[in-house]
Design an enzyme around this catalytic site. Structure first.
Site, mmCIF file in Angstrom:
data_model
loop_
_atom_site.group_PDB
_atom_site.id
_atom_site.type_symbol
_atom_site.label_atom_id
_atom_site.label_comp_id
_atom_site.label_asym_id
_atom_site.label_seq_id
_atom_site.Cartn_x
_atom_site.Cartn_y
_atom_site.Cartn_z
ATOM 1 N N LYS A 119 0.812 -1.215 0.000
ATOM 2 C CA LYS A 119 0.000 0.000 0.000
ATOM 3 C C LYS A 119 0.849 1.270 0.000
ATOM 4 C CE LYS A 119 -3.985 -2.165 2.250
ATOM 5 N NZ LYS A 119 -4.811 -2.271 3.457
ATOM 6 N N LYS A 202 -6.731 -9.216 -8.939
ATOM 7 C CA LYS A 202 -7.856 -9.358 -8.022
ATOM 8 C C LYS A 202 -8.956 -8.363 -8.375
ATOM 9 C CE LYS A 202 -8.827 -9.499 -3.039
ATOM 10 N NZ LYS A 202 -8.242 -9.317 -1.681
ATOM 11 N N LYS A 205 -12.501 -2.652 -6.154
ATOM 12 C CA LYS A 205 -13.439 -1.534 -6.276
ATOM 13 C C LYS A 205 -12.770 -0.302 -6.861
ATOM 14 C CE LYS A 205 -12.585 -1.244 -1.342
ATOM 15 N NZ LYS A 205 -13.113 -1.740 -0.086
#
Length: 339
Positions: A119, A202, A205
């Site tokens: 991240k 993956k 969203k």
């Protein structure tokens, strides 16, 4: 040291950081509903809104996303009477225990967390301290309820292992057997739902195209259209799972069918092996609409009734606090705090 027995208790949560996808449903919520139906477990499910603010959130978006996650859980079958369902910010004990655990956890443990590296990327010096330290809060979320089992995806398994390390170190340092060594639960079909346009990625969203994911608020027509236009390859479906090797898009759609129909990839291929996509994709689209459209309809109804949703979460928070407060109180006592 005593051999304390901990009753089977499940805890898991979802971060409200944008729209939910089919990946959240098959990878988490659907499995939670199954665990709720198992009389072995007491089940606790949380909208972990404190974790969302490790990166900046627009306040209005955070409010909306928190309600959307709660609505998705209820619409999918989480019963607020049978399970404890709440949002984390309503139970301050999470943050209190999170600080205590940040003083138990070691910096070296945090440095090994691959989620932070993924991240933060090259901007590790500029991200929030919370993004670095949040695994200690995640451990607190779990151990605040003496949870013995946590259903997680493979990408979060490392955090449950850290939770076990924190529990073990706390118990060792204070000469107690107070916190359980929580077990991650990772089994189940379609654990990792992939992108409908690129089976190597993956489902997310935050992907570039809305066509690459199924949103939990998509209506029946949109769900059907996305599956029928999902990327595939020119080959027919194999009769055995081994035939899906090196065919990521095909494997993903077969896994999704298995997850939605409560069966296995082997069973799906026994039915559709040798068939072309012209038969399989419409069948998958029909199955997805049958399973997901009622969920999205109920989610929209709940989101149009925010007072109802907030009242459900408030009642859940009262139940959560009743479980958490004695455990937090005892933790303070063990550590020697004068309160």
């Amino acid at each position: 040291m005593s051999d304390q027995t901990f009753p089977p208790r499940v805890f898991s949560g979802i971060k409200p950081s944008g729209g939910l996808t089919l990946g959240n449903y098959l990878g988490a919520i659907k499995r939670w509903v199954e665990m709720q139906e198992d009389p072995t477990y007491e089940t606790i499910f949380c909208v972990v809104d404190m974790h969302a603010i490790t990166v900046w959130q627009d306040p209005a978006d955070l409010t909306r996303a928190t309600r959307e996650v709660a609505a998705s859980m209820i619409a999918s079958g989480i019963d607020p009477e049978r399970s404890v369902l709440f949002n984390q910010a309503r139970v301050p004990a999470h943050v209190e225990l999170g600080w205590l655990f940040s003083c138990v956890a070691r910096v070296g443990w945090m440095n090994r967390m691959t989620q932070f590296k993924d991240k933060a990327g090259k901007n590790a010096e500029k991200v929030s301290l919370g993004l670095y330290a949040y695994p200690a809060l995640m451990a607190a979320d779990i151990l605040l309820y003496h949870a013995t089992h946590v259903p997680v995806g493979e990408d979060q398994k490392q955090h449950v292992e850290l939770t076990r390390d924190i529990a073990a170190k706390f118990n060792h340092d204070y000469g107690v057997d107070f916190f359980p060594l929580t077990e991650p639960v990772t089994e189940g079909p379609a654990m990792r739902v992939m992108n409908l346009r690129d089976g190597s990625k993956k489902m997310s969203k935050s992907g570039e195209s809305d066509m690459e994911r199924i949103n939990m608020l998509d209506d029946a027509d949109t769900i059907s259209k996305k599956f029928k236009k999902a990327r595939t390859d020119p080959e027919a479906l194999p009769s055995e799972v081994a035939g899906l090797k090196d065919r990521p898009e095909a494997k993903n759609l077969v896994d999704i069918y298995a997850g939605l129909s409560d069966t296995t990839a082997e069973a799906v291929l026994a039915e559709f092996g040798g068939e072309g996509w012209g038969k399989f994709k419409p069948a998958l689209a029909d199955l997805a609409v049958a399973k997901l459209a009622p969920v999205s309809d109920e989610m929209r109804r709940l989101l149009d009734a925010p007072d109802e949703l907030d009242a459900i979460m408030a009642r859940g928070a009262e139940r959560a606090s009743a479980l958490a407060e004695p455990i937090l109180k005892k933790t303070y006592e063990i550590m020697g705090f004068v309160r």
